[in-house]
Design a protein around this motif. Structure first.
Motif, PDB file in Angstrom:
ATOM      1  N   GLU A  49       0.859  -1.179   0.000  1.00 44.85           N
ATOM      2  CA  GLU A  49       0.000   0.000   0.000  1.00 44.85           C
ATOM      3  C   GLU A  49       0.897   1.230   0.000  1.00 44.85           C
ATOM      4  N   THR A  94      -1.621   4.455  -6.017  1.00 42.94           N
ATOM      5  CA  THR A  94      -1.777   3.020  -6.243  1.00 42.94           C
ATOM      6  C   THR A  94      -1.704   2.704  -7.732  1.00 42.94           C
ATOM      7  N   LEU A 119      -4.899  -1.629  -1.878  1.00 43.09           N
ATOM      8  CA  LEU A 119      -3.855  -2.659  -1.781  1.00 43.09           C
ATOM      9  C   LEU A 119      -3.544  -3.241  -3.148  1.00 43.09           C
TER      10      LEU A 119
END
Ligand SMILES: Nc1ncnc2c1ncn2[C@@H]1O[C@H](COP(=O)(O)OP(=O)(O)OP(=O)(O)O)[C@@H](O)[C@H]1O
Ligand SMILES: [Mg+2]
Lengths: 344, 305
Positions: free
Chosen positions: A231, A242, A270
């Motif tokens: 992350e 991300t 994530l």
């Protein structure tokens, strides 16, 4: 050299086939036997002890045939059942001494070995107290001690981490590891958690519905199932950090999946990265540094055992993108419950 | 079989490990004494357990009270006989044992479930059966231990009475004969009652049910048969008294001692058994022992794991 060998071993109960033509060879060391509830793990152990006859096929333990040499096998094998088995009104010492004598040890040797073994499993002053007052962790240690007290060549441990909290679980697994490394005793340990056995075992056998699904070395397993969860922060230059990292990593030839399920809070942030070799870790670090992103977290994830079930045994394809591996990446990986309909 | 170690040699410890545990695992190279030793050990441990030895102080209380309850009256009987210069004991050896029946009932109800049901209740039996001993060894050891425990409780007063009789210089021949008849009676009594109680206790892992079952089986048929015998005696139906004796453990024991072991009959009217009834009662006793034992063994074929 094998400590346990089964050949087309089947066990049929009136309504259930608990073991279905299972052929497997187990070498010295720590071997994990993994399967869901009802997979046939306990049934296999009872057959190996010569306590329950197989419906078909054959099995041998330490080179002895289970159908004809049960008594000789049981002299050299230790067994730790999955359920409670300790009378509450006797102390651990008295109980283990008695069990040592039941294994044929003369009285003096039984007492000496009991003191030694209880110390090895980490039970000290409390061993003189009645076992009714013990914690689950202490009870599991006594159960392990009675399986080791006669210095067997092999121990069969049926779900030794059952009911333990995470710390107790780790202690028990470390103890099991030592049973082999320090005591030189081979171990067959069952669990429905692949994750916990990965760290403890040299070899893992997976069964499902009484059938062999897979038998391979742990190194093989972990290599194939290692994944990294990453992350990162967002910056002014990269409002979606991300996505930026993902693009950069894919450009570097690394396989990346986002968590599309979005179930957990923040899960969409994530990235799951398949670790094929150590250089992948460097690639992640370098990419994040280059983009100027802060690393919020970077952790090892193991894949669900369910994934193992979906693969064909003994095959070696690498996980493809879109595999189920990133859908529920909780740790430890827990086998899905088989419904009773599955079993019948 | 294979005395070769089948495992790999201990490898050096691989990960950071607790130093305390890490010192000195020793291999066991000594004797392994096998099945018959394990069976004997289980017998001794169970027999000691019946009297609370090797168990908590609390579990010694009841067995010791009961042992005192069977022996103290015998000691008093003996003391009175010595003091009064009696020329025989006021009660025969087997008859004294019969008088103890209520106490033995309590003893069995307390001890049999403790000896048998606890292993089932706490699922300890798989630990036994995962060792060299077989299920038949387990059953034999438990049955022998329970029989021996009953024997100790009833033979103790018989020995006390005999010792007293010798002190009082009663007739040596008569007393010795009575003493041996008493011991034979104790053996049969113990074998029959232990077989019944062990089977009943093994039927359930619940201790309370075991206690109740033992008490019911030892008392209800006995009271029933005694009552029916009293009625038969009122109606002068002598042979019926003997046949009814076959109907309960207590009346079987009474018939046995009056017919074969020189005791006085405790039946209403003091009637004994005819020869046919005597032979049949021996058969019934043997069948009860063998039958209970077979059922007990069968119970463990299933209850093993
Ligand atoms: N004595 C028995 N009679 C009938 N069926 C049985 C018996 N023992 C086991 N089974 C069945 O055989 C199957 C395998 O049972 P087993 O206990 O070996 O599973 P397991 O892998 O040990 O499961 P768990 O993780 O729950 O301990 C189950 O479906 C079970 O219901
Ligand atoms: Mg099981």
């Amino acid at each position: 050299m094998t400590v346990i060998a089964t050949e087309s071993l089947s066990k049929r109960f009136p309504r259930v086939t608990a073991l279905d033509r299972l052929t497997v060879g187990i070498t010295p060391g720590v071997t994990g036997l993994v399967g869901a509830n009802g997979a046939g793990k306990s049934t296999l152990i009872k057959i190996l002890l010569g306590l329950s006859p197989a419906s078909e096929g054959s099995a041998s333990v330490l080179g002895m045939d289970v159908s004809t040499q049960g008594s000789a096998i049981r002299e050299r094998v230790g067994y730790m059942p999955e359920h409670d088995c300790l009378p509450p009104d006797v102390s651990a010492t008295e109980f283990v001494v008695h069990m040592a004598r039941m294994s044929g040890l003369p009285p003096t040797a039984a007492r000496e070995r009991t003191a030694d073994t209880l110390r090895h499993v980490g039970l000290y002053e409390e061993r003189y107290r009645p076992m009714g007052g013990y914690s689950t962790g202490m009870k599991q240690r006594v159960k392990l001690a009675q399986a080791l007290v006669h210095d067997p060549h092999l121990v069969l441990l049926d779900e030794p981490t059952n009911g333990l909290d995470p710390v107790g679980r780790d202690d028990m697994l470390a103890l099991i590891r030592r049973v082999h490394t320090d005591f030189g005793i081979s171990v067959l340990v069952t669990s429905h958690l692949l994750g916990e056995l990965e760290r403890t075992c040299d070899h893992v056998v997976v069964i499902d519905g009484g059938k062999l699904l897979r038998s391979s070395s742990t190194a093989d397993f972990t290599q194939r199932t290692a994944a990294l969860a990453v992350e990162v922060t967002d910056t002014d230059r990269h409002p979606d950090g991300t996505a930026a990292l993902r693009t950069a990593l894919e450009g570097a030839g690394v396989t990346v999946h986002a968590d599309e399920s979005g179930a957990a809070p923040g899960a969409g942030r994530l990235l799951y990265i398949t670790v094929t070799e150590d250089s992948v870790y460097d690639a992640v670090r370098d990419a994040a540094a280059e983009l100027g992103l802060g690393l919020v977290r970077m952790e090892q994830r193991r894949h669900q055992i369910a994934e193992v079930f979906t693969q064909q045994p003994h095959e070696s394809r690498s996980p493809e993108p879109g595999d189920s591996e990133h859908q529920r990446p909780q740790e430890p990986a827990q086998v899905r419950e088989r419904s009773s309909a599955d079993v019948v | 079989m294979s005395s070769e170690p089948t495992t790999t040699a201990p490898a050096p410890a691989q990960r950071g490990q607790d130093v305390i545990h890490n010192i000195g695992y020793r291999r066991y190279e000594g004797q392994r004494l096998g099945r018959s030793y394990a069976r004997r050990s289980l017998f001794i441990q169970s027999l000691r357990g019946a009297f609370g030895l090797g168990r908590s102080a609390k579990s010694k209380v009841l067995p010791m009270i009961l042992l005192a309850a069977t022996s103290l009256p015998a000691a008093i009987v003996v003391a009175v006989s010595v003091a009064t210069n009696a020329d025989e004991l006021p009660v025969g050896y087997p008859e004294y044992v019969l008088l103890l029946q209520p106490v033995i009932g309590i003893f069995l109800a307390a001890v049999a479930p403790q000896m048998v049901s606890l292993d089932l209740r706490f699922k300890t039996t798989p630990l036994y059966f995962s060792r060299p001993i077989e299920r038949s060894d387990y059953v034999a050891a438990k049955y022998a231990a329970l029989s021996a425990a009953v024997f100790v409780v009833i033979a103790a007063p018989v020995v006390i009475m005999y010792a007293g009789a010798m002190l009082a210089k009663l007739d040596f021949g008569d007393e010795t004969k009575g003493f041996f008849q008493g011991l034979v009676f104790c053996v049969v009594f113990a074998l029959l009652h232990a077989a019944l109680a062990a089977y009943l206790a093994a039927l359930t892992p619940r201790r309370g049910f075991g206690i109740a079952a033992v008490i019911v089986v030892l008392t209800v048929p006995y009271f029933l048969m005694s009552a029916l015998q009293a009625i038969a005696d009122e109606q002068d139906s002598l042979s019926a008294v003997g046949w009814l004796a076959l109907g309960s453990p207590g009346t079987l024991m009474d018939g046995l001692q009056s017919k074969f072991l020189g005791g006085a009959s405790g039946f209403p009217g003091g009637h004994g058994l005819s020869n046919a009834q005597g032979a049949l009662s021996l058969l019934v006793i043997a069948a009860l022992i063998a039958g209970s034992y077979a059922l007990l063994s069968r119970r463990y074929r299933k209850a093993g794991l």
